[in-house]
Design a protein around this motif. Sequence first.
Motif, PDB file in Angstrom:
ATOM      1  N   LEU A 167       0.831  -1.204   0.000  1.00  0.00           N
ATOM      2  CA  LEU A 167       0.000   0.000   0.000  1.00  0.00           C
ATOM      3  C   LEU A 167       0.869   1.260   0.000  1.00  0.00           C
ATOM      4  O   LEU A 167       0.650   2.175  -0.793  1.00  0.00           O
ATOM      5  N   GLY A 168       1.870   1.289   0.856  1.00  0.00           N
ATOM      6  CA  GLY A 168       2.780   2.438   0.898  1.00  0.00           C
ATOM      7  C   GLY A 168       3.472   2.650  -0.444  1.00  0.00           C
ATOM      8  O   GLY A 168       3.613   3.768  -0.925  1.00  0.00           O
ATOM      9  N   ARG A 169       3.855   1.557  -1.067  1.00  0.00           N
ATOM     10  CA  ARG A 169       4.575   1.663  -2.330  1.00  0.00           C
ATOM     11  C   ARG A 169       3.666   2.030  -3.487  1.00  0.00           C
ATOM     12  O   ARG A 169       4.110   2.628  -4.462  1.00  0.00           O
ATOM     13  N   VAL A 170       2.389   1.657  -3.408  1.00  0.00           N
ATOM     14  CA  VAL A 170       1.450   2.051  -4.451  1.00  0.00           C
ATOM     15  C   VAL A 170       1.189   3.556  -4.355  1.00  0.00           C
ATOM     16  O   VAL A 170       1.166   4.259  -5.365  1.00  0.00           O
ATOM     17  N   ILE A 171       1.047   4.062  -3.134  1.00  0.00           N
ATOM     18  CA  ILE A 171       0.770   5.485  -2.977  1.00  0.00           C
ATOM     19  C   ILE A 171       1.959   6.317  -3.441  1.00  0.00           C
ATOM     20  O   ILE A 171       1.802   7.367  -4.043  1.00  0.00           O
ATOM     21  N   SER A 172       3.169   5.829  -3.201  1.00  0.00           N
ATOM     22  CA  SER A 172       4.323   6.603  -3.641  1.00  0.00           C
ATOM     23  C   SER A 172       4.740   6.231  -5.063  1.00  0.00           C
ATOM     24  O   SER A 172       5.793   6.626  -5.530  1.00  0.00           O
ATOM     25  N   LYS A 173       3.892   5.460  -5.719  1.00  0.00           N
ATOM     26  CA  LYS A 173       4.078   5.108  -7.131  1.00  0.00           C
ATOM     27  C   LYS A 173       5.360   4.322  -7.408  1.00  0.00           C
ATOM     28  O   LYS A 173       5.917   4.384  -8.500  1.00  0.00           O
ATOM     29  N   ILE A 210      -6.139  10.228  -4.832  1.00  0.00           N
ATOM     30  CA  ILE A 210      -6.274  11.654  -5.142  1.00  0.00           C
ATOM     31  C   ILE A 210      -5.444  12.496  -4.196  1.00  0.00           C
ATOM     32  O   ILE A 210      -5.646  12.511  -2.983  1.00  0.00           O
ATOM     33  N   LEU A 211      -4.500  13.194  -4.804  1.00  0.00           N
ATOM     34  CA  LEU A 211      -3.600  14.042  -4.040  1.00  0.00           C
ATOM     35  C   LEU A 211      -4.115  15.471  -4.148  1.00  0.00           C
ATOM     36  O   LEU A 211      -4.432  15.950  -5.233  1.00  0.00           O
ATOM     37  N   ASN A 212      -4.212  16.138  -3.004  1.00  0.00           N
ATOM     38  CA  ASN A 212      -4.739  17.491  -2.987  1.00  0.00           C
ATOM     39  C   ASN A 212      -3.633  18.448  -2.557  1.00  0.00           C
ATOM     40  O   ASN A 212      -3.367  18.616  -1.380  1.00  0.00           O
ATOM     41  N   VAL A 213      -2.951  19.031  -3.565  1.00  0.00           N
ATOM     42  CA  VAL A 213      -1.879  19.976  -3.245  1.00  0.00           C
ATOM     43  C   VAL A 213      -2.018  21.235  -4.075  1.00  0.00           C
ATOM     44  O   VAL A 213      -2.536  21.193  -5.190  1.00  0.00           O
ATOM     45  N   GLU A 214      -1.572  22.316  -3.522  1.00  0.00           N
ATOM     46  CA  GLU A 214      -1.611  23.621  -4.191  1.00  0.00           C
ATOM     47  C   GLU A 214      -2.995  23.904  -4.767  1.00  0.00           C
ATOM     48  O   GLU A 214      -3.137  24.421  -5.882  1.00  0.00           O
ATOM     49  N   GLY A 215      -4.017  23.555  -4.003  1.00  0.00           N
ATOM     50  CA  GLY A 215      -5.384  23.844  -4.422  1.00  0.00           C
ATOM     51  C   GLY A 215      -5.884  23.027  -5.603  1.00  0.00           C
ATOM     52  O   GLY A 215      -6.930  23.294  -6.154  1.00  0.00           O
ATOM     53  N   LYS A 216      -5.110  22.002  -6.001  1.00  0.00           N
ATOM     54  CA  LYS A 216      -5.561  21.161  -7.114  1.00  0.00           C
ATOM     55  C   LYS A 216      -5.754  19.733  -6.628  1.00  0.00           C
ATOM     56  O   LYS A 216      -5.097  19.300  -5.706  1.00  0.00           O
ATOM     57  N   GLU A 217      -6.668  19.028  -7.280  1.00  0.00           N
ATOM     58  CA  GLU A 217      -6.838  17.616  -6.971  1.00  0.00           C
ATOM     59  C   GLU A 217      -6.362  16.796  -8.153  1.00  0.00           C
ATOM     60  O   GLU A 217      -6.859  16.960  -9.259  1.00  0.00           O
ATOM     61  N   ILE A 218      -5.387  15.921  -7.906  1.00  0.00           N
ATOM     62  CA  ILE A 218      -4.865  15.118  -9.007  1.00  0.00           C
ATOM     63  C   ILE A 218      -4.955  13.649  -8.624  1.00  0.00           C
ATOM     64  O   ILE A 218      -4.567  13.267  -7.530  1.00  0.00           O
ATOM     65  N   ASP A 219      -5.451  12.831  -9.543  1.00  0.00           N
ATOM     66  CA  ASP A 219      -5.468  11.390  -9.302  1.00  0.00           C
ATOM     67  C   ASP A 219      -4.125  10.821  -9.752  1.00  0.00           C
ATOM     68  O   ASP A 219      -3.906  10.572 -10.938  1.00  0.00           O
ATOM     69  N   ILE A 220      -3.215  10.638  -8.789  1.00  0.00           N
ATOM     70  CA  ILE A 220      -1.873  10.203  -9.172  1.00  0.00           C
ATOM     71  C   ILE A 220      -1.837   8.749  -9.630  1.00  0.00           C
ATOM     72  O   ILE A 220      -0.893   8.320 -10.279  1.00  0.00           O
ATOM     73  N   ALA A 221      -2.875   7.985  -9.295  1.00  0.00           N
ATOM     74  CA  ALA A 221      -2.897   6.587  -9.735  1.00  0.00           C
ATOM     75  C   ALA A 221      -2.918   6.499 -11.254  1.00  0.00           C
ATOM     76  O   ALA A 221      -2.448   5.536 -11.838  1.00  0.00           O
ATOM     77  N   LYS A 222      -3.490   7.515 -11.905  1.00  0.00           N
ATOM     78  CA  LYS A 222      -3.634   7.464 -13.362  1.00  0.00           C
ATOM     79  C   LYS A 222      -2.444   8.083 -14.090  1.00  0.00           C
ATOM     80  O   LYS A 222      -2.329   7.951 -15.289  1.00  0.00           O
ATOM     81  N   PHE A 271       4.089  11.960 -13.346  1.00  0.00           N
ATOM     82  CA  PHE A 271       4.073  11.928 -11.876  1.00  0.00           C
ATOM     83  C   PHE A 271       5.290  12.626 -11.281  1.00  0.00           C
ATOM     84  O   PHE A 271       5.240  13.129 -10.175  1.00  0.00           O
ATOM     85  N   ARG A 272       6.370  12.677 -12.056  1.00  0.00           N
ATOM     86  CA  ARG A 272       7.636  13.174 -11.518  1.00  0.00           C
ATOM     87  C   ARG A 272       7.506  14.530 -10.819  1.00  0.00           C
ATOM     88  O   ARG A 272       8.112  14.769  -9.786  1.00  0.00           O
ATOM     89  N   SER A 273       6.700  15.410 -11.383  1.00  0.00           N
ATOM     90  CA  SER A 273       6.583  16.741 -10.779  1.00  0.00           C
ATOM     91  C   SER A 273       5.768  16.713  -9.483  1.00  0.00           C
ATOM     92  O   SER A 273       5.749  17.680  -8.732  1.00  0.00           O
ATOM     93  N   TYR A 274       5.085  15.591  -9.214  1.00  0.00           N
ATOM     94  CA  TYR A 274       4.328  15.490  -7.963  1.00  0.00           C
ATOM     95  C   TYR A 274       5.072  14.696  -6.890  1.00  0.00           C
ATOM     96  O   TYR A 274       4.645  14.620  -5.765  1.00  0.00           O
ATOM     97  N   ARG A 275       6.170  14.087  -7.304  1.00  0.00           N
ATOM     98  CA  ARG A 275       6.881  13.205  -6.377  1.00  0.00           C
ATOM     99  C   ARG A 275       7.355  13.965  -5.140  1.00  0.00           C
ATOM    100  O   ARG A 275       7.437  13.412  -4.056  1.00  0.00           O
ATOM    101  N   LYS A 276       7.661  15.244  -5.300  1.00  0.00           N
ATOM    102  CA  LYS A 276       8.168  15.996  -4.145  1.00  0.00           C
ATOM    103  C   LYS A 276       7.124  16.142  -3.045  1.00  0.00           C
ATOM    104  O   LYS A 276       7.480  16.442  -1.909  1.00  0.00           O
ATOM    105  N   HIS A 311      14.876  17.711  -8.635  1.00  0.00           N
ATOM    106  CA  HIS A 311      13.580  18.372  -8.636  1.00  0.00           C
ATOM    107  C   HIS A 311      13.675  19.817  -9.091  1.00  0.00           C
ATOM    108  O   HIS A 311      12.695  20.557  -9.041  1.00  0.00           O
ATOM    109  N   GLY A 312      14.871  20.248  -9.510  1.00  0.00           N
ATOM    110  CA  GLY A 312      15.065  21.598 -10.035  1.00  0.00           C
ATOM    111  C   GLY A 312      14.754  22.692  -9.031  1.00  0.00           C
ATOM    112  O   GLY A 312      14.133  23.698  -9.368  1.00  0.00           O
ATOM    113  N   ILE A 313      15.157  22.476  -7.792  1.00  0.00           N
ATOM    114  CA  ILE A 313      14.846  23.463  -6.764  1.00  0.00           C
ATOM    115  C   ILE A 313      16.048  24.383  -6.544  1.00  0.00           C
ATOM    116  O   ILE A 313      17.151  23.920  -6.250  1.00  0.00           O
TER     117      ILE A 313
END
Lengths: 336, 324
Positions: free
Chosen positions: B55-61, B71-83, B89-94, B124-126
């Motif tokens: 389960l932990g590994r599925v959530i972290s892809k 569904i990840l809810n960050v920066e006011g957006k909802e994204i289904d990372i499973a899809k 996904f790379r830009s959401y990994r952080k 992550h280009g930070i």
Amino acid sequence: MALLEVKNLRVYFHTREGTVKAVDDVSFTLEKNETLCLVGESGCGKSVTALSIIGLISNPGKIESGQILFEGVDLVKLKKSELRKFRGTEISMIFQEPMTSLNPSLKVGFQIVELLLEHFNVSKTEAKNLAVEFLKKVKIPDAVGTYDKYPHQLSGGMRQRVMIAMALISKPSLLIADEPTTALDVTIQLQILELIRDLKNSLGTSVILITHDMGVVANLADKVAVMYAGKIVESGEVFEVFENPLHPYTVGLLGSIPKLDTPKNSRLISIPGNVPRLINPPKGCRFHERCSRKLEICEIAEPPEMTIGNSNHRIACWLYSDEFQGAVDTDERYGS
Amino acid sequence: MKDTVLEVKDIKKEFVVSRFGRKKKIYALNGVSFDLKKGEVLGIVGESGCGKTTLGRVISKIYEPTSGECILNVEGKEIDIAKLDEKKFRSYRKYIQMIFQDPFASLNPRLTIYTTLYDVLKAHGIGNKDYRNELIEKTIKEVGLENYHLFRYPHEFSGGQRQRISIARALILNPDIIIADEPVSALDVSIQSQIINLMLDIREKFGVSYIFISHDISVVRYISDKVMVMYLGFAVEKAPVDVLFDRPLHPYTKALLSAILTPDPKKERTRKKMILQGDVPDPSKIPMGCVFADRCPIKKDICEKVKPEEREIEKDHFVSCHFA
């Protein structure tokens, strides 16, 4: 006479980097039908102590000095061939990982029978019957079927039961169990602990149980010895030690376990720093670098072992030495 | 909901393993749902093979789910990372970082701690070089290490210190969620409490949410706000931590709680224990009825035939059992 008496045992490992003093002046006794738990963190010398009793210390390790008196016989002085008479018959051992201690290419039944044929004067049929009887005794549901199975066909809990059957079939006076439940799931751990307790009582075996888990100690032990960096720092009756822990290490160890009544949002007691390396252990008390109640003397001289009250609660700590009692009082006043 | 950072819906994961040419399906996750709020700690407990690590590994892809939503809810957006695919996904990994059990295997032995942390920021280009260095120095202090530790290699550290470095590597990206898979199981007890205290300090300071996966129920009780109990790829009970420990409903939860050894000989020897029979069944053959039926002490006929639905017994307390 006590069943087992370990006196001033020193086991050193001579490595290229230097001499590791894994067990350094350890003494304890074990009475008949008693359970002693050796408890401590990794590298404290608890397993090495157990391995020296059964004569399994090999190069570069060596028993430097001390006595291990088993029913009056000093096991340290015995030749290998003489030790074989004790090993597996009078003294048995079970290990942490049952998969690596069973032979994967032989059926479990054969492995038990082999032991009986080696040590006792029994026929093959008698041996087989006895093996099945013991598989039943360790509460394996299908004992006859299990007899013909290979270790990989059994679950972890079942394998550990087979190991226990094998260890107890010779009706030993002493069972050494080195972390017997650490590799198992919690519900299985409880099954195995109950089993060890039942068998100990019905067969009258004494047990030395090695563990890092204070919960296991609380469940099974009569006596407990807390080890740190190759030494026993505190020992005594289990109720006494848990109720009235004296050594700062024991206190820290008990405090660092979250209990069911630990209030939320509080922080656990933690012992700062790490376990010292035993090539070059700290001078004086080996715990002084991590101790919150350190005195000046602790850095210089090793604490003497002393008995507290008239029980057999023993402790090696300067805080409880008469000479330094004054220092403790001041220390506590500032601490509170 | 606004303060929900992650909502997992009916996630499933099957593995296909092949043994001597015969293919066989392993059902690791069989429809698990939960949500996680900002700053919340969700504890996931269960025995080996229950699917908690999957389960932990599925959530972290690390693994792709077979089906379900995440569904990840960050920066006011909802994204289904499973899809999302790997690249998207790379830009959401952080936002979702992970800490693993074995701090010896999870750090690159050939890189200094500085390089390990610098590479994370670079990937992550930070920031620019100066900003990255500043962030590294700040983070390493946050986890209780010093600047001079930065130019050492992993083998020069103890297990507890390595786990601190793993935490720093996760924390440096300022994630919303940290998934910690058995983070203290490989450590000695006196070191365990150091790491648990550190994780709690970090939550207080940064408001990060944790998914804390462990088989050690007393640690989970101590650190979690709510707990999910898993058995054979199913979430059999979910509840706020105090509710679960006061009023466990599922017989498996009861057995699991009963298996916790109390480090107090008087209490430990007098308490009533519930000892389960048997072992966890084979995850390639999921039973038709309740997954726990063959070990359950209160089993009735219906349990072997009908899968129990998840019911909300009281607010936020869910259980899947016919007789709870």
